[in-house]
Design an enzyme around this catalytic site. Structure first.
Site, mmCIF file in Angstrom:
data_model
loop_
_atom_site.group_PDB
_atom_site.id
_atom_site.type_symbol
_atom_site.label_atom_id
_atom_site.label_comp_id
_atom_site.label_asym_id
_atom_site.label_seq_id
_atom_site.Cartn_x
_atom_site.Cartn_y
_atom_site.Cartn_z
ATOM 1 N N MET A 1 6.372 -3.819 3.828
ATOM 2 C CA MET A 1 6.640 -4.641 4.899
ATOM 3 C C MET A 1 5.489 -4.657 5.937
ATOM 4 O O MET A 1 5.662 -4.963 7.086
ATOM 5 C CB MET A 1 7.854 -3.580 5.770
ATOM 6 C CG MET A 1 8.972 -3.665 4.790
ATOM 7 S SD MET A 1 10.447 -3.095 5.561
ATOM 8 C CE MET A 1 10.168 -1.572 6.312
ATOM 9 N N LEU B 1 -0.350 -2.683 6.618
ATOM 10 C CA LEU B 1 -0.959 -1.991 5.209
ATOM 11 C C LEU B 1 -1.772 -0.862 5.795
ATOM 12 O O LEU B 1 -2.596 -1.063 6.744
ATOM 13 C CB LEU B 1 -1.624 -3.099 4.525
ATOM 14 C CG LEU B 1 -0.773 -4.367 4.088
ATOM 15 C CD1 LEU B 1 -1.447 -5.358 3.122
ATOM 16 C CD2 LEU B 1 0.470 -3.928 3.170
ATOM 17 N N HIS C 1 -0.976 2.044 0.876
ATOM 18 C CA HIS C 1 -0.579 0.666 0.129
ATOM 19 C C HIS C 1 -2.018 0.425 -0.594
ATOM 20 O O HIS C 1 -1.979 -0.308 -1.733
ATOM 21 C CB HIS C 1 -0.419 -0.529 1.326
ATOM 22 C CG HIS C 1 0.702 -0.640 1.977
ATOM 23 N ND1 HIS C 1 0.710 -0.190 3.511
ATOM 24 C CD2 HIS C 1 2.015 -0.399 1.824
ATOM 25 C CE1 HIS C 1 1.976 0.044 3.843
ATOM 26 N NE2 HIS C 1 2.717 -0.316 2.658
ATOM 27 N N GLN D 1 17.505 -3.642 5.680
ATOM 28 C CA GLN D 1 17.572 -2.255 5.651
ATOM 29 C C GLN D 1 17.412 -1.511 6.740
ATOM 30 O O GLN D 1 17.077 -0.280 7.014
ATOM 31 C CB GLN D 1 16.306 -1.918 4.660
ATOM 32 C CG GLN D 1 14.839 -2.188 5.296
ATOM 33 C CD GLN D 1 13.938 -1.832 4.131
ATOM 34 O OE1 GLN D 1 13.803 -2.951 3.190
ATOM 35 N NE2 GLN D 1 13.208 -0.928 4.055
ATOM 36 N N GLY E 1 5.036 4.071 -3.464
ATOM 37 C CA GLY E 1 4.722 5.621 -3.148
ATOM 38 C C GLY E 1 5.646 6.442 -3.292
ATOM 39 O O GLY E 1 6.739 6.271 -3.121
ATOM 40 N N LYS E 2 5.287 7.594 -3.460
ATOM 41 C CA LYS E 2 6.129 8.743 -3.699
ATOM 42 C C LYS E 2 6.569 9.162 -2.375
ATOM 43 O O LYS E 2 7.567 10.122 -2.323
ATOM 44 C CB LYS E 2 5.409 9.868 -4.491
ATOM 45 C CG LYS E 2 5.266 9.694 -5.966
ATOM 46 C CD LYS E 2 4.621 10.914 -6.664
ATOM 47 C CE LYS E 2 4.700 10.798 -8.054
ATOM 48 N NZ LYS E 2 3.924 12.141 -8.469
ATOM 49 N N SER F 1 1.807 6.632 7.120
ATOM 50 C CA SER F 1 2.772 5.847 7.147
ATOM 51 C C SER F 1 2.450 4.824 8.342
ATOM 52 O O SER F 1 1.739 5.056 9.338
ATOM 53 C CB SER F 1 3.820 6.680 8.201
ATOM 54 O OG SER F 1 4.862 5.942 8.624
HETATM 55 O O1 PAF Z 1 9.078 0.659 1.461
HETATM 56 C C1 PAF Z 1 9.001 -0.537 2.022
HETATM 57 O O2 PAF Z 1 8.052 -0.779 2.536
HETATM 58 C C2 PAF Z 1 10.371 -1.355 1.900
HETATM 59 O O3 PAF Z 1 11.414 -0.349 1.859
HETATM 60 C C3 PAF Z 1 10.267 -2.419 0.645
HETATM 61 C C4 PAF Z 1 10.156 -1.586 -0.762
HETATM 62 C C5 PAF Z 1 9.095 -3.133 0.774
HETATM 63 C C6 PAF Z 1 11.503 -3.122 0.780
HETATM 64 O O4 PAF Z 1 11.720 -3.690 1.993
#
Ligand code: PAF
Length: 274
Positions: A27, A30, A34, A58, A144-145, A182
């Protein structure tokens, strides 16, 4: 890096890439977490695609959809420097239609923990990930975990829907002070960040207790609670197996300890795989 903004264009571009293709859906905003996923893909695949799409389905009403951190220029630059092949940045209207097909994540595993206060959050995650997988057609996808429940539900979807994609989990990346990376960490004031350091500290302490033979989940949770005593709100501390069933005792190599808290207005999650 080739920037692609529509599904039609992605379809055309995708047809010109053959061989293994690694995909990192994001999303945006970065960070080093990432980067580690992207680097892993670059090493193990002929091509690497990254997507940036802040997925509205979401987010729940009142969540930080509009305020979700955006660092597009820096994200593009990063993908350029890393030598990502394609950066896919679709718009909402490209991905979603009227009268959408809904995906229902398995109820019991998606309405606990991250899904408990955010009902239907994982329905939205699976919906967009399935769409992105169908568009990008990757051989491998990297997650990622840190978002352990998301990783579990996506792996579960891939298995149950027989998607021909390998899901590759990657370890949590932490800053030097131990805080899990994060996109939301930028919201923390220095004082809040200091408070938040209790999170990795509590997990480290739990891991040491387990190394010394403690297996009782309640005792482990109490120890974590004690270390988190100065945190504003503890949403949950939970001990689960790798299938996300709550467990009374740690089963080494098959357990995860998960934490979600709020520091000020910022929601933070972290976990440790035992
Ligand atoms: O983890 C994220 O950034 C989001 O939940 C994802 C997997 C890109 C889906 O929108």
């Amino acid at each position: 890096v080739l920037i692609v903004k529509t599904v039609d264009e992605l379809n055309r571009v995708r047809a010109s890439y053959s061989g293994s293709l690694g995909f990192i859906p994001t999303m945006g905003a970065l960070h080093k977490g990432h980067i580690s996923l992207i680097k892993e893909s670059l090493v193990n695949n002929k091509h690497t695609f990254v997507s940036i799409f802040v997925n509205p389905t979401q987010f729940l009403e009142g969540e930080d959809l509009d305020k979700y951190p955006k660092t597009i220029e820096a994200d593009i630059k990063l993908c350029q420097v890393l030598n990502v092949d394609v950066l896919f940045m679709p718009s909402k209207d490209d991905i979603y239609f009227d009268n959408e097909i809904k995906i229902q994540a398995p109820f019991i595993k998606s309405y606990i923990l991250e899904g408990y206060n955010r009902p239907a959050h994982f329905d939205g995650v699976l919906q967009v990930v399935l769409k992105l997988f169908n568009i990008v057609k990757p051989s491998k996808a990297y997650f990622g975990k840190k978002d352990a429940q998301q990783l579990f539900l996506i792996s579960n979807m891939v298995k149950k829907l027989f998607l021909p994609i390998e899901i590759i989990p990657k370890d949590i990346i932490r800053d030097d002070d131990g805080l899990a990376l994060s996109s939301r960490n930028i919201y923390l004031t220095p004082q809040q960040r200091n408070q938040a350091l209790a999170i990795p500290k509590s997990l480290l302490k739990a891991s040491n207790l387990i190394s010394n033979g403690l297996v009782d989940s309640i005792k482990i949770k109490n120890s974590i609670k004690e270390t988190l005593k100065d945190i504003d709100i503890i949403e949950y501390i939970e001990v689960v197996d790798r299938e996300f069933n709550r467990i009374k005792e740690i089963d080494v190599k098959n357990s995860i300890i998960l934490i979600a808290v709020r520091v000020g207005n910022t929601r933070l999650i972290d976990n440790i795989w035992i």
